[in-house]
Design a protein around this motif. Sequence first.
Motif, PDB file in Angstrom:
ATOM      1  N   ALA A   1      -0.639   5.985  -0.772  1.00  0.00           N
ATOM      2  CA  ALA A   1      -2.195   5.935  -0.496  1.00  0.00           C
ATOM      3  C   ALA A   1      -2.830   4.589  -0.340  1.00  0.00           C
ATOM      4  CB  ALA A   1      -2.818   6.821  -1.630  1.00  0.00           C
ATOM      5  N   ALA A   2      -1.984   3.756  -0.680  1.00  0.00           N
ATOM      6  CA  ALA A   2      -2.645   2.282  -0.788  1.00  0.00           C
ATOM      7  C   ALA A   2      -1.892   1.624   0.459  1.00  0.00           C
ATOM      8  CB  ALA A   2      -2.008   1.489  -2.042  1.00  0.00           C
ATOM      9  N   THR A   3      -2.583   0.364   0.733  1.00  0.00           N
ATOM     10  CA  THR A   3      -1.814  -0.411   1.672  1.00  0.00           C
ATOM     11  C   THR A   3      -0.719  -1.219   1.116  1.00  0.00           C
ATOM     12  OG1 THR A   3      -4.079  -0.711   2.886  1.00  0.00           O
ATOM     13  CG2 THR A   3      -2.544  -2.361   3.368  1.00  0.00           C
ATOM     14  N   VAL A   4       0.288  -1.212   1.740  1.00  0.00           N
ATOM     15  CA  VAL A   4       1.303  -1.811   1.189  1.00  0.00           C
ATOM     16  C   VAL A   4       1.949  -3.076   1.949  1.00  0.00           C
ATOM     17  CG1 VAL A   4       3.985  -1.816   1.020  1.00  0.00           C
ATOM     18  CG2 VAL A   4       2.438   0.327   0.401  1.00  0.00           C
ATOM     19  N   THR A   5       2.038  -4.059   1.541  1.00  0.00           N
ATOM     20  CA  THR A   5       2.734  -5.354   2.201  1.00  0.00           C
ATOM     21  C   THR A   5       3.811  -5.765   1.405  1.00  0.00           C
ATOM     22  OG1 THR A   5       1.514  -6.906   0.706  1.00  0.00           O
ATOM     23  CG2 THR A   5       0.417  -6.300   2.669  1.00  0.00           C
ATOM     24  N   VAL A   6       4.813  -6.543   2.472  1.00  0.00           N
ATOM     25  CA  VAL A   6       6.198  -6.997   1.766  1.00  0.00           C
ATOM     26  C   VAL A   6       6.643  -8.127   2.815  1.00  0.00           C
ATOM     27  CG1 VAL A   6       7.455  -5.507   3.218  1.00  0.00           C
ATOM     28  CG2 VAL A   6       8.424  -6.315   1.126  1.00  0.00           C
TER      29      VAL A   6
END
Length: 832
Positions: free
Chosen positions: A598-603
């Motif tokens: 549900a959240a914006t994910v960054t990696v």
Amino acid sequence: MNQSPVFRRRLRRPIVALGIAAFFLFSIWVTLQAGTPLSVTGYLDHTYGAAWTGSGAPTGERVESKLWWNDGFWWASMLNPSTGQFHIYRLNWGDQVWEDTGTALDDRSDSKADIIWDASAGKLYVASHVAKDNPSEVSNSVNWARIYRYSYDATTQSYSLDSGYPVTVNKDKTAALTLAKDANGWLWVSYVSRPKGTTDYQVYVNHSTDEGLTWQNPYTLTLNTGPDPVHVAFEDISAIIAFRDDGGDKIGVMWSNQRLNPPTLNFAWKSVTAGGNATIPGPWTHEAISTPDGVDSHISLKYLQTNSSGQVFAAFKGNTVNSAEPLVGVIARDTDGSYSFHEYSSAADNDTRPVLVIDEGDTSVNTDDKLYVFVTGKPEGGKICYKSLDIKNPLSTMGDFPPGNCGTSFIEDATYKNISNATAARANTNKTTGIVVLASDNKNGQVYVHNVMGDPPPVVTSFGPARNATSVSLSQVITATFSKPMNATTVTDANYFQVLDGATPVAGTRSYDTNSRQVQFVPTGMFQAETTYTVKLTNGMQDTSGQKLNEGIDTGPVIEEWSFTTEPATASFSVDSYSVSEGSGSATITVTLNTPSAATVTVDYATSDGTATAGSDYTAASGTLTFAPGETSKSFSVSVTDDSADEPNETLNLTLSNPSHASLGTSTATLTIVDNEGTPTVQFQPSSVSVDENVAGGQAVMRVTLSHASTQQVTVDYATSDGTATAGSDYMAASGTLTFAPNELEKTIVVPILDDNVDETDETVNLTLSNPTNTNLGTPDDKAVLTIVDNEGLPVISFNTATYTVGEGGGTATLTVSMSRASASNVTVKYA
């Protein structure tokens, strides 16, 4: 004080971000021992053993209450044998097991307590004192009486000590200490003690001027009329109660006085005014109570609160030795202040230590309220019995309890033969609460025992995951465990057991385990990451007797509702090993999330050298991948360099780091660059060479080449062998190993040539390559022929001289013919 359904409903619904702490707090509850059935009736609980250091037993005194009902559960103050502290325990009704919540009430192992639960305030009040049969004022503050106040959190079903507590309320060791809360919100205590160094035992009271933090100095009751009965014997006892009668709200104290002959039972009260108690500590109105034959120091004081007006009842033990006279009975004070006596048993029955419970029954069908009196079967202990009596109006018409020695056996065992000191709740019971009585055997094993009465509605005893838990597994099984056996059809109904993502039901399967009384929900797929889900249980759920979940406790269709938040998604390389041909130009690397978030994910991602080198074999790459909510796959490219060199497959490292709203799964991988040149071939170049026999330097040179460069060292063996030429006469044999350094393309072989003056035909030498490493043999060019061209030309034949002379008598003449040089061939010439 009974808990209102409205208040409980209000407590259950808030969503408080307690996270893992809530889960931990709930999960530390420890069951010390199963509720094993006693041989006759009741249940065996845990042993307190040597941890108890006080006088009497930890369940005493009869005037005190160590049980309370709240939030659908029975709770108790019980001694933990490991810590030597009194903890809050919760009764698991389905297993009849007392579960330790881990919350400490008093760390003094010789203390006793009187406890009241105030549902309207959501507070638990505990008056704790060091027990002493001969009470007195003491100097050591460790032994002074204390007031504790706890707040209850329905989201975690746990109690926490309020700031500023405990508070000292007297400087005495006492046989008993009782607690009340008046209509103005003040707390009161009453006890019997004596000033230090005297034998002047008196009935004392003390009160706060708030809900428990600020207390006055204890004082002796001052009565308005008659002789002063507040100076008592050392074995006497007092009890305090808040009540309401026709004259309004009051605070009352009841006590025994065995100093007088005959011993008397006394009651004094004072009106409580809303907004303040300005008349305190002025005179109290004293009421002398007529009993059949005096009174002993056994009092259990309760108050019936029906329709905002009630009556006061006290179970007590008399002071007679005449077997025909009443010994245990109940004094009832009606709303007009009149008293009546109701016999429980006679002196011949020898019952003792009465404990009174007022049961309001089932108010929905207007059943009669009842008095239950629980007694110990004999003074030294034996079993707990009970009788009941309907409450009639006026109270004087109730009559006596049914005849019969002791009454109905309630807690009894063949091994634990000294069961005594029953204790029950201060608040009244009803159909919803049932009745629980706790007792102990302080001689045989020092154990707790208990029994229950009634059929309370089912409640949820534990949740999985806990209320407001965070970082919940994406494959978490949702569970609810009930206090009683449930109707499997109702608890597995999707309309009654819902798991919601917002307003959308989550697909899954439901099952019910009758042994554990647990319903389970297994989601069809994984939950979405970092998402708050809500679990709702409705009143459509029923136990096997047809009672609805939390019936009489909560109102409305949704009975239990709690939420949890799932753990972050896991970011991983799609595989742990990628490969790409050197000539492909670039490799595509895919990173995936194990579930939508549900959240914006960054990696972040980055490359680093393995056996491949950035700048020559590939172009270094780094950056950040961003997954929008709902996305589960992202990719990045790594450019690879094509060259003409033969080389082994080379690798570079791939790394993920610095995740946001995600954890790392497979965070390292390798990319293999597969060489596209293939292995070079080694061959003679050219494969046929001719040299003159008298070649300059006396050597023939043969070239050996690789089809293309290699980054590895290449070796190959070579050797000569006779063709038509003969080693040792035409050439010198040669053999060895050629070594090509990385990127080297050519090597030579030297064959020494032997020059002679013999006329001969051209001759050949064979050359062969073998045993290659890091290369393949070129076919047929792994063999070569070296031709040695003769350089003498044809020999000249001639007579040795132009003329020969011979004597006539010589018989023959010999003429010599010679060649200018030898020839390897047969030479012929005709002569004549």
